[in-house]
Design a protein around this motif. Structure first.
Motif, PDB file in Angstrom:
ATOM      1  N   LEU A  17       0.653  -1.266  -0.185  1.00 48.17           N
ATOM      2  CA  LEU A  17       0.076  -0.042   0.031  1.00 48.17           C
ATOM      3  C   LEU A  17       0.778   1.252   0.096  1.00 48.17           C
ATOM      4  O   LEU A  17       1.736   1.320   0.852  1.00 48.17           O
ATOM      5  N   SER A  18       0.328   2.430  -0.737  1.00 49.30           N
ATOM      6  CA  SER A  18       1.075   3.423  -0.791  1.00 49.30           C
ATOM      7  C   SER A  18       0.071   4.717  -0.951  1.00 49.30           C
ATOM      8  O   SER A  18      -0.425   4.539  -2.082  1.00 49.30           O
ATOM      9  N   ILE A  19      -0.052   5.507  -0.257  1.00 54.93           N
ATOM     10  CA  ILE A  19      -1.085   6.411  -0.270  1.00 54.93           C
ATOM     11  C   ILE A  19      -0.673   7.797   0.256  1.00 54.93           C
ATOM     12  O   ILE A  19      -0.369   7.898   1.400  1.00 54.93           O
ATOM     13  N   SER A  20      -0.475   8.622  -0.547  1.00 51.97           N
ATOM     14  CA  SER A  20       0.403   9.963  -0.319  1.00 51.97           C
ATOM     15  C   SER A  20      -0.538  10.679   0.642  1.00 51.97           C
ATOM     16  O   SER A  20      -0.175  11.210   1.485  1.00 51.97           O
ATOM     17  N   HIS A  21      -1.957  11.060   0.086  1.00 54.80           N
ATOM     18  CA  HIS A  21      -2.657  12.022   0.918  1.00 54.80           C
ATOM     19  C   HIS A  21      -4.002  11.543   0.708  1.00 54.80           C
ATOM     20  O   HIS A  21      -4.456  11.255  -0.378  1.00 54.80           O
ATOM     21  N   MET A  22      -4.825  11.548   1.845  1.00 54.13           N
ATOM     22  CA  MET A  22      -6.537  11.192   1.663  1.00 54.13           C
ATOM     23  C   MET A  22      -7.167  11.695   2.815  1.00 54.13           C
ATOM     24  O   MET A  22      -6.555  11.626   4.113  1.00 54.13           O
ATOM     25  N   GLU A  23      -8.271  12.467   2.761  1.00 55.84           N
ATOM     26  CA  GLU A  23      -9.079  12.992   3.570  1.00 55.84           C
ATOM     27  C   GLU A  23     -10.581  12.310   3.717  1.00 55.84           C
ATOM     28  O   GLU A  23     -10.864  12.658   2.294  1.00 55.84           O
ATOM     29  N   LYS A  35      -8.978  -5.638  -6.449  1.00 53.31           N
ATOM     30  CA  LYS A  35      -9.242  -6.757  -6.715  1.00 53.31           C
ATOM     31  C   LYS A  35      -8.783  -7.774  -5.407  1.00 53.31           C
ATOM     32  O   LYS A  35      -8.254  -7.506  -4.467  1.00 53.31           O
ATOM     33  N   SER A  36      -9.052  -9.331  -5.182  1.00 54.53           N
ATOM     34  CA  SER A  36      -8.746  -9.958  -4.161  1.00 54.53           C
ATOM     35  C   SER A  36      -7.100  -9.914  -4.130  1.00 54.53           C
ATOM     36  O   SER A  36      -6.244  -9.913  -5.035  1.00 54.53           O
ATOM     37  N   GLY A  37      -6.601  -9.601  -2.789  1.00 52.00           N
ATOM     38  CA  GLY A  37      -5.360  -9.546  -2.598  1.00 52.00           C
ATOM     39  C   GLY A  37      -4.464  -8.218  -2.773  1.00 52.00           C
ATOM     40  O   GLY A  37      -3.433  -7.837  -2.665  1.00 52.00           O
ATOM     41  N   SER A  38      -5.496  -7.031  -3.208  1.00 50.45           N
ATOM     42  CA  SER A  38      -4.832  -5.870  -3.489  1.00 50.45           C
ATOM     43  C   SER A  38      -4.817  -4.965  -2.202  1.00 50.45           C
ATOM     44  O   SER A  38      -4.044  -3.916  -2.039  1.00 50.45           O
ATOM     45  N   ASN A 209      -6.385  -1.159  -6.967  1.00 51.00           N
ATOM     46  CA  ASN A 209      -5.611  -1.700  -8.200  1.00 51.00           C
ATOM     47  C   ASN A 209      -5.151  -0.756  -9.263  1.00 51.00           C
ATOM     48  O   ASN A 209      -4.137  -0.795  -9.933  1.00 51.00           O
ATOM     49  N   GLU A 210      -5.615   0.813  -8.702  1.00 51.84           N
ATOM     50  CA  GLU A 210      -4.793   1.675  -9.441  1.00 51.84           C
ATOM     51  C   GLU A 210      -3.453   2.350  -8.825  1.00 51.84           C
ATOM     52  O   GLU A 210      -3.290   3.207  -9.220  1.00 51.84           O
TER      53      GLU A 210
END
Ligand SMILES: Nc1ncnc2c1ncn2[C@@H]1O[C@H](COP(=O)(O)OP(=O)(O)OP(=O)(O)O)[C@@H](O)[C@H]1O
Length: 211
Positions: A17-23, A35-38, A209-210
């Protein structure tokens, strides 16, 4: 409000997982797709204070979750976060009431039969208070797990694949029910799913997935 900042996670060297910023603002609802395993369940566990990210922060209403000690985290989770897991994890030989009393005990919140009745009533389960869990249908058991997640009036309600084993009508009504309950309790709702039938239920989406 939930804020994710510079979040990175992998079970090994490989990054999952890599998420730079989310609110996710108050009263907003988020659908985590992929998908499964994401990494959907992994992300829910990170947001629920169950799994420390390798890097980055999760803030809930300004509280930096992973700056808390283990005991503080348990207390915070018990008071502010509601979790609906993929599996029910109910004790089938006990009544609905006793399962919920146990949940209050383990969350460190006061054991309050009035609150249990109130939440069960909102989920049309009031009559099942003294039924053994094994006497309930699958759908009723699932609603008990939603009741359990709401007992502490959570700020954040996290649900992992809540529609996986349901037919179309029930999948739709469980999503509506979670939405309604989150709104009644002023909680943010985050659902992880790979169920294409419900993917458009919320405007805010995160597709793993993206990444
Ligand atoms: N405790 C663990 N140790 C090592 N690897 C793990 C662990 N838990 C999950 N994984 C791996 O991490 C990846 C993401 O798993 P996760 O359960 O988060 O996916 P998911 O998107 O929720 O999948 P599903 O839709 O099948 O439930 C998978 O490849 C999985 O095998």
């Amino acid at each position: 409000m939930i804020t994710i900042e510079n979040l990175n996670f992998g079970y090994s060297e490989k990054r999952l997982l890599s998420i730079s910023h989310m609110e996710i603002k108050e009263k907003q609802h988020l659908m985590i797709l992929g998908k499964s395993g994401s990494g959907k369940t992994t992300l829910l566990h990170i947001l629920g204070g169950l799994l420390k990210p390798v890097q980055g922060k999760v803030l809930i209403d300004g509280t930096d979750l992973y700056s808390l000690s283990g005991t503080e985290m348990d207390k915070y989770r018990g008071q502010n976060i509601g979790l609906v897991f993929q599996k029910a994890h109910l004790i089938s030989a006990l009544t609905v009431k006793d399962n919920l009393l146990l949940a209050q005990y383990f969350s460190g919140i006061p054991q309050d039969k009035g609150r249990i009745k109130e939440v069960l009533n909102t989920l049309n389960l009031g009559e099942k208070l003294n039924s053994k869990v094994r006497q309930l249908s699958q759908g009723e058991q699932q609603r008990v797990t939603i009741a359990r997640a709401l007992l502490n009036n959570p700020r954040v309600l996290l649900a992992d694949e809540p529609t996986a084993s349901l037919d179309d009508d029930n999948a739709d009504s469980v999503i509506q029910l979670l939405k309604e309950q989150a709104e009644n309790h002023n909680a943010s709702l985050i659902i992880a799913t790979h169920d294409q039938r419900v993917k458009d239920a919320f405007d805010l989406q995160l597709n793993l997935n993206e990444q």
